[in-house]
Design a protein around this motif. Structure first.
Motif, PDB file in Angstrom:
ATOM      1  N   ASP A   3      36.776 -46.519  26.279  1.00 38.01           N
ATOM      2  CA  ASP A   3      36.451 -47.579  25.331  1.00 38.01           C
ATOM      3  C   ASP A   3      36.879 -48.927  25.879  1.00 38.01           C
ATOM      4  OD1 ASP A   3      35.859 -49.053  23.131  1.00 38.01           O
ATOM      5  OD2 ASP A   3      36.579 -47.523  21.737  1.00 38.01           O
ATOM      6  N   THR A   4      35.923 -49.815  26.021  1.00 34.63           N
ATOM      7  CA  THR A   4      36.247 -51.128  26.555  1.00 34.63           C
ATOM      8  C   THR A   4      36.608 -52.109  25.453  1.00 34.63           C
ATOM      9  OG1 THR A   4      33.907 -51.682  26.460  1.00 34.63           O
ATOM     10  CG2 THR A   4      34.746 -50.896  28.572  1.00 34.63           C
ATOM     11  N   ALA A   5      36.423 -51.710  24.211  1.00 31.38           N
ATOM     12  CA  ALA A   5      36.664 -52.636  23.116  1.00 31.38           C
ATOM     13  C   ALA A   5      38.159 -52.795  22.865  1.00 31.38           C
ATOM     14  CB  ALA A   5      35.975 -52.132  21.847  1.00 31.38           C
ATOM     15  N   MET A   6      38.575 -53.993  22.499  1.00 31.15           N
ATOM     16  CA  MET A   6      39.965 -54.221  22.089  1.00 31.15           C
ATOM     17  C   MET A   6      40.220 -53.510  20.778  1.00 31.15           C
ATOM     18  SD  MET A   6      41.548 -56.021  24.224  1.00 31.15           S
ATOM     19  CE  MET A   6      43.044 -56.401  23.374  1.00 31.15           C
ATOM     20  N   GLY A  39      31.795 -47.516   4.845  1.00 28.01           N
ATOM     21  CA  GLY A  39      31.296 -47.057   6.133  1.00 28.01           C
ATOM     22  C   GLY A  39      31.027 -48.210   7.087  1.00 28.01           C
ATOM     23  N   VAL A  40      32.105 -48.820   7.581  1.00 34.42           N
ATOM     24  CA  VAL A  40      31.953 -49.970   8.470  1.00 34.42           C
ATOM     25  C   VAL A  40      32.151 -49.542   9.924  1.00 34.42           C
ATOM     26  CG1 VAL A  40      32.974 -52.167   9.175  1.00 34.42           C
ATOM     27  CG2 VAL A  40      32.644 -51.662   6.754  1.00 34.42           C
ATOM     28  N   ASP A  41      31.190 -49.855  10.771  1.00 38.20           N
ATOM     29  CA  ASP A  41      31.311 -49.636  12.210  1.00 38.20           C
ATOM     30  C   ASP A  41      31.243 -50.991  12.889  1.00 38.20           C
ATOM     31  OD1 ASP A  41      31.044 -46.698  12.042  1.00 38.20           O
ATOM     32  OD2 ASP A  41      29.027 -47.208  11.347  1.00 38.20           O
ATOM     33  N   LEU A  42      32.219 -51.261  13.746  1.00 42.81           N
ATOM     34  CA  LEU A  42      32.265 -52.580  14.377  1.00 42.81           C
ATOM     35  C   LEU A  42      33.220 -52.517  15.555  1.00 42.81           C
ATOM     36  CD1 LEU A  42      31.086 -55.429  13.732  1.00 42.81           C
ATOM     37  CD2 LEU A  42      33.273 -55.966  12.672  1.00 42.81           C
ATOM     38  N   HIS A  43      32.924 -53.287  16.582  1.00 40.75           N
ATOM     39  CA  HIS A  43      33.914 -53.399  17.655  1.00 40.75           C
ATOM     40  C   HIS A  43      34.057 -54.847  18.086  1.00 40.75           C
ATOM     41  CE1 HIS A  43      30.207 -53.246  20.037  1.00 40.75           C
ATOM     42  NE2 HIS A  43      30.892 -53.911  20.948  1.00 40.75           N
ATOM     43  N   LEU A  44      35.218 -55.121  18.631  1.00 38.31           N
ATOM     44  CA  LEU A  44      35.546 -56.466  19.086  1.00 38.31           C
ATOM     45  C   LEU A  44      35.925 -56.354  20.559  1.00 38.31           C
ATOM     46  CD1 LEU A  44      36.253 -59.472  18.418  1.00 38.31           C
ATOM     47  CD2 LEU A  44      38.532 -58.673  17.823  1.00 38.31           C
ATOM     48  N   CYS A  45      35.191 -57.047  21.426  1.00 39.00           N
ATOM     49  CA  CYS A  45      35.439 -56.935  22.859  1.00 39.00           C
ATOM     50  C   CYS A  45      36.575 -57.857  23.287  1.00 39.00           C
ATOM     51  CB  CYS A  45      34.184 -57.291  23.657  1.00 39.00           C
ATOM     52  SG  CYS A  45      32.785 -56.243  23.286  1.00 39.00           S
ATOM     53  N   ARG A  46      37.071 -57.609  24.497  1.00 35.83           N
ATOM     54  CA  ARG A  46      38.137 -58.440  25.042  1.00 35.83           C
ATOM     55  C   ARG A  46      37.636 -59.874  25.242  1.00 35.83           C
ATOM     56  NH1 ARG A  46      42.561 -57.338  28.291  1.00 35.83           N
ATOM     57  NH2 ARG A  46      42.033 -55.140  28.285  1.00 35.83           N
ATOM     58  N   GLY A  47      38.406 -60.817  24.772  1.00 34.58           N
ATOM     59  CA  GLY A  47      38.071 -62.224  24.996  1.00 34.58           C
ATOM     60  C   GLY A  47      36.833 -62.694  24.260  1.00 34.58           C
ATOM     61  N   GLU A  48      36.467 -61.983  23.230  1.00 34.96           N
ATOM     62  CA  GLU A  48      35.245 -62.318  22.516  1.00 34.96           C
ATOM     63  C   GLU A  48      35.570 -63.005  21.185  1.00 34.96           C
ATOM     64  OE1 GLU A  48      31.457 -59.736  21.209  1.00 34.96           O
ATOM     65  OE2 GLU A  48      33.327 -58.928  20.458  1.00 34.96           O
ATOM     66  N   ILE A  49      34.678 -63.895  20.746  1.00 32.34           N
ATOM     67  CA  ILE A  49      34.777 -64.403  19.379  1.00 32.34           C
ATOM     68  C   ILE A  49      33.647 -63.772  18.580  1.00 32.34           C
ATOM     69  CG2 ILE A  49      34.732 -66.406  17.857  1.00 32.34           C
ATOM     70  CD1 ILE A  49      35.827 -68.092  20.062  1.00 32.34           C
ATOM     71  N   ARG A  81      42.281 -50.561  21.653  1.00 30.90           N
ATOM     72  CA  ARG A  81      42.122 -50.212  23.064  1.00 30.90           C
ATOM     73  C   ARG A  81      41.893 -48.723  23.252  1.00 30.90           C
ATOM     74  NH1 ARG A  81      46.568 -53.875  26.265  1.00 30.90           N
ATOM     75  NH2 ARG A  81      45.144 -55.557  26.763  1.00 30.90           N
ATOM     76  N   GLY A  82      41.072 -48.151  22.384  1.00 33.48           N
ATOM     77  CA  GLY A  82      40.719 -46.748  22.523  1.00 33.48           C
ATOM     78  C   GLY A  82      41.695 -45.791  21.870  1.00 33.48           C
ATOM     79  N   GLU A  83      42.870 -46.292  21.466  1.00 30.48           N
ATOM     80  CA  GLU A  83      43.836 -45.400  20.825  1.00 30.48           C
ATOM     81  C   GLU A  83      43.840 -45.631  19.320  1.00 30.48           C
ATOM     82  OE1 GLU A  83      47.767 -45.802  22.480  1.00 30.48           O
ATOM     83  OE2 GLU A  83      46.877 -45.914  24.493  1.00 30.48           O
ATOM     84  N   ALA A  84      43.958 -44.542  18.592  1.00 24.79           N
ATOM     85  CA  ALA A  84      43.981 -44.666  17.141  1.00 24.79           C
ATOM     86  C   ALA A  84      45.206 -45.473  16.720  1.00 24.79           C
ATOM     87  CB  ALA A  84      44.015 -43.285  16.496  1.00 24.79           C
ATOM     88  N   ALA A  85      44.975 -46.492  15.914  1.00 21.40           N
ATOM     89  CA  ALA A  85      46.090 -47.314  15.436  1.00 21.40           C
ATOM     90  C   ALA A  85      46.807 -46.563  14.323  1.00 21.40           C
ATOM     91  CB  ALA A  85      45.576 -48.651  14.922  1.00 21.40           C
TER      92      ALA A  85
END
Lengths: 339, 292, 357
Positions: A3-6, A39-49, A81-85
């Motif tokens: 997973d590349t997403a933050m 049912g929300v699906d969303l990701h936030l990438c590194r350095g992204e707004i 970062r791919g790990e369950a919070a």
């Protein structure tokens, strides 16, 4: 695929049940459940707004609370970062996701000086050794465009814009990877908004911090964000890059939002997408597509089916059964003026 | 309406960075309260230096004298100087008044704060107990408790503490319910701070003022209670000088020597006035929204 | 018709459409519907000193004209509007000046007569309908109250009028909704109720204080359209206070920009936006994101507005102004005509000739 997403959320739900006391259960009139997130699906990438837009009751703020860990979700997962919070954040996991609030007048402790506020966080998280706390505080203040002389001042001595800068400095003190900004400029005057927007852009550029920017002002969003997610009644209904979303929206609600923006130049709004009525209450989410009661394109299939968020183009997803049909309706002419 | 008021208010106080705090000594209410309470405390502490007489020793030859050069406020039925007993009485009444507030202030505030902050079953239990205590009138409960525990200073402390902690619990719980939703408190939690740290360092300084202001009026209540108990004969045992028992003693001469009962009564009134002013002044000083 | 307003221009009542005649009649005499002259608003401090928050503001609103007043918080825009409505919050008061309605000064008129004007002649819409509506009264009855008192309608007639007003303001199922209490309605519906209330007696002047700021964007559009339509139908004049330049552009034809208690620029909205002649207006336009020009760089205005209790001598914008010259700090530039129908309070206005877009 790693997973590349933050930050990534999948199938996130949050329900509040009302009338939980035995008395209201006895009298039980409306013992409803409020589906804040559905049912929300969303990701936030590194350095992204990434901008999150939607009207009141759409669940934007609930999502923000879950992302920072101050509320636990009812279902689904949050991955950092791919790990369950963890559901209960410890000191370290809460450090990584920080928040900037809407109201700069209630977000700073009135009885702590700026210096004390920053020093406490720096020491608690051992960001720097004790003797460097002052230097680090000054560095943080410079980062948000303020000077060392404010260290001994109290929040009441600052204007709204300055307070928002201090709140951002506080969020940055623990060196987070992600900033959740919940309507950070909507309480500020127009002439001050620009400076705070500029600050967010420069923080992303200089620190590489990822920012989830919650807003209702689409002009602001368009100016700042790389990608935009549109929320309606507890679900993401469209996600795309900013340019793509505003040039070719593929969900009728997005289209209606865009057409509702008060324009600075010659008004050119397509009446087809002026919505009737108001967002239904999250206590009573319509069956089928949640937008169908207000949608000018709705037909029987929209009443019968609840459309999932599906790709409609590169980096563009929409939860609309008529996304193809919508693409054929041209946007109103945007004035082609050159300066 | 609110926006225009706020705008007007903000417009008048805004240069972005200047602190136009009225210094505390310009606050007339606070200064008046401080002066009255200060003088009373001074008089109580310095009582042995201020008067040549003994508050207890009887001098039946000079009983029930009218005010004169040597006895400014006259003497009581045992020939004791009224002014002297008034000064020594202040020692007892003020001491008990202030001390009696301490325990309920601490216990009630802590319980109320925890109940408001954490909520849940603890909140339910604490608040039900509070409701039970609130159901009884203050004086009735205090009098019953002192009666059961037996007259005397320690009984008074216990009885007042047992009854008046509930007010502090209620005040602090209400304050906490508001404060814990403030963004700065959420921000402190997001900063990784423990509940204890957030409670003590971030919330308490912002919410304690209400309890403190209430404590000022509570001291008045307590002094009234002591005086009442003294008057009922449940207070400090005679012959110790105490305002309540002075009123009780003076009462039988109300038609001939009305000063006997009136003077200690006036002392109670003046003390109450001073403490009330002090409380009002403190609330001006401590409320952040008022001092901008 | 209530007695109080008999010598002002007679009310048009509630009749919609066929109004332009009386509007033309009004403007014939050249008398503006509302004329604010040299209005100062402030606080009298103990000891006789006064702090003025609004300083010498003048503007006219012609019949049927829609005028926007734009400014940031603390600029005095809301207080100006409230002074016209006679709703200044204590201890703020009018220090000097005139507020003429149809040629009569509202400020010197007996309070009773002035109150009689509120409703049939002048009505106001607030930002937060929840605090402006009575929470324990059915909304239909609240709308009917004005027509009963001012137009002398019976309870039944007024109730019917209320329902028709609700239908006109786009409230679905008005008969049922008329029996609702404010808390049972959404923000957008409450705002429509307030609009219905405001226009129920057919006012000639509608004062709006940020009426859409608390609403969602799709609902905001609906409400702005509604106001526009109502005013166009009945020839009602509008004074619209907002901080949002884009909202002014959508709603109003004329614009006054306020800064630190002064009007610094006024003129037709399109012309002001195209070619601002005061540095503050220009700063506002350049600092606000424009949806139609996403790539334009935002230019913030440096510094802060002055404290009204401690204004700098000269132009209040001078400390933040990029065009400032020495004389700007000496004396306050008056609001002067810089082009036909355009006014600006700036000595250096002739240097601001750039067309923004």
């Amino acid at each position: 695929m790693s997973d590349t997403a933050m930050l990534r959320v999948a199938g996130l739900t949050k329900t509040y049940s009302l009338g939980t006391s035995w008395l209201s259960r006895l009298t039980s009139r409306a013992s409803g459940t409020l589906k804040a997130l559905d049912g929300v699906d969303l990701h936030l990438c590194r350095g992204e707004i990434l901008a999150l837009v939607g009207e009141s009751g759409s669940g934007k703020s609930t999502l923000a609370k879950i992302l920072v860990g101050s509320t636990a979700p009812s279902g689904g997962e949050v991955r950092y970062r791919g790990e369950a919070a963890p559901a209960r954040r410890d000191k370290e996991s809460s450090r990584r996701v920080q928040m900037v609030f809407q109201d700069p007048y209630s977000s700073l402790n009135p009885r702590l000086t700026v210096g004390a506020m920053l020093a406490e966080l720096l020491l608690l998280h051992r960001v720097v050794p004790r003797r460097e706390v002052r230097a680090e505080s000054i560095r943080l203040l410079n980062l948000v465009g303020m000077e060392a002389d404010v260290l001994s001042a109290y929040p009441s001595q600052f204007s709204g814009g300055q307070r928002q800068r201090l709140a951002i400095a506080r969020a940055l003190a623990v060196r987070p990877d992600v900033l959740i900004a919940d309507e950070p400029v909507s309480a500020l005057d127009v002439s001050v908004q620009a400076t705070i927007l500029e600050l967010f852009a420069s923080l992303r550029a200089e620190l590489g911090v990822s920012i989830l920017f919650i807003a209702h002002n689409l002009a602001v969003v368009q100016h700042l964000a790389d990608r935009v997610a549109v929320m309606y009644l507890g679900r993401i209904v469209e996600v795309a890059t900013t340019a793509q979303l505003f040039a070719a929206p593929r969900h009728p609600y997005t289209r209606a939002l865009i057409d509702s923006i008060p324009r600075m130049t010659e008004a050119s709004v397509n009446d087809e997408f002026e919505l009737d009525g108001e967002p239904p209450s999250p206590y009573d989410v319509p069956a089928g597509c949640r937008f169908h009661p207000r949608c000018p394109l709705a037909s029987e299939i929209c009443v019968a089916n609840d459309p999932p968020l599906l790709p409609v183009g590169p980096a563009h997803e929409s939860a609309c059964l008529k996304a193809g049909e919508l693409a054929l309706i041209p946007l109103p002419d945007t004035p082609q003026e050159h300066r | 309406m609110t926006t225009a008021v706020a705008t007007a208010a903000r417009a008048m106080r805004r240069p972005a960075r200047s602190r136009s705090l009225r210094p505390w000594y310009r606050n007339g209410t606070l200064v008046a309260g401080l002066v009255i309470v200060g003088l009373l405390l001074l008089a109580a502490v310095l009582a042995p230096l201020l008067t040549p007489f003994d508050p207890i020793e009887q001098d039946l030859q000079n009983a029930l004298q009218s005010p004169s050069g040597s006895h400014w406020l006259g003497t009581d039925k045992y020939g004791r100087d009224v002014l002297t007993r008034l000064l020594y009485g202040a020692r007892v009444d003020l001491r008990i008044g202030f001390l009696a507030v301490l325990i309920p202030f601490v216990v009630g505030s802590v319980l109320g704060a925890l109940a408001g902050y954490f909520g849940g079953w603890f909140d339910v239990v604490v608040m039900r107990i509070v409701d039970v205590f609130f159901a009884f009138p203050f004086y009735v409960l205090v009098i019953v408790l002192v009666f059961v525990l037996g007259a005397g200073e320690s009984s008074i402390y216990l009885a007042i503490a047992a009854v008046s902690w509930v007010s502090y619990a209620k005040i602090m719980r209400g304050e906490l319910l508001v404060a814990k939703k403030q963004d700065y408190v959420v921000a402190a939690r997001l900063g990784g701070m423990s509940h204890g740290r957030v409670l003590i360092r971030h919330i308490t300084p912002n919410v304690l003022s209400q309890a403190l202001i209430y404590a000022m009026s509570d001291i008045v209540m307590d002094i009234m209670a002591i005086v009442t108990l003294g008057y009922l004969g449940l207070g400090i045992a005679p012959p110790t000088a105490e305002w309540g028992s002075m009123i009780l003693d003076g009462q039988e001469f109300i038609t001939t020597q009305f000063l006997q009962a009136t003077i200690p009564g006036l002392a109670v009134v003046v003390t109450s006035l001073g403490l009330s002013l002090l409380g009002d002044g403190l609330s001006d000083l401590l409320s952040p929204e008022r001092r901008k | 018709m209530s007695q109080g307003s008999s010598d002002v221009i007679s009310s048009t009542g509630i009749a919609p459409a066929d109004e332009p005649a009386s509007t033309a009649e009004l403007s014939r005499g050249g008398v503006p519907l509302l004329s604010v002259q040299d209005l100062s608003i402030g606080v009298r401090l103990p000891g006789g000193r006064t702090v003025s928050i609004v300083e010498g503001v003048s503007f006219d609103v012609d019949p049927g004209q829609r005028m926007g007043i734009v400014g940031e918080s603390g600029s005095g825009k809301s207080l100006t509007l409230r002074a016209v409505a006679g709703l200044l919050p204590k201890p703020v008061e009018v220090l000097s000046g005139r507020v003429e309605y149809g040629g009569t000064d509202l400020l010197t008129m007996p309070a009773k007569r002035r109150r009689a004007l509120m409703g049939p002649e002048i009505a106001m819409i607030f930002q937060e309908p929840m605090s402006a509506l009575n929470p324990v009264m059915r909304v239909g009855d609240q709308i009917a109250e004005g027509p009963r008192r001012h137009l002398g309608l019976s309870a039944k007639e007024a109730g019917e009028l209320a329902v028709s007003m609700m239908a006109r303001t786009g409230i679905p199922d008005p008969v049922r909704r008329a029996r609702a209490y404010p808390h049972e309605l959404s923000g957008g519906l409450r705002q429509r109720i307030m609009i219905a209330m405001a226009v129920s007696c057919g006012p000639r002047l509608l004062l709006c204080d940020e009426p859409t700021t608390a609403l969602d964007v799709t609902v905001q559009l609906q409400v702005l359209r509604l106001l526009e339509r109502l005013c166009a139908d009945t020839g009602t004049s509008l004074v619209f206070v907002t901080h949002d330049l884009a909202v002014v552009n959508q709603t109003c034809s004329e614009l006054a920009v306020m800064y630190a208690g002064n009007i610094v620029e006024s003129g037709r909205v399109k012309e002001v936006f195209r070619q601002p002649r005061h540095p503050y207006t220009r700063g506002l336009l350049e600092s606000a994101p424009d949806f139609d020009r996403p790539d334009r760089e935002l230019v913030p205005i440096p510094g802060f507005p002055p404290n009204v209790a401690d204004r700098p001598s000269g132009c209040p914008f001078a400390p933040r102004c990029g065009y400032v010259r020495d004389h700007c700090r000496q004396s306050m530039p008056p609001l002067a005509e810089v082009a036909p129908g355009r006014q600006a309070a700036c000595f250096e206005s002739s240097r601001l000739t750039e067309v923004l877009a």
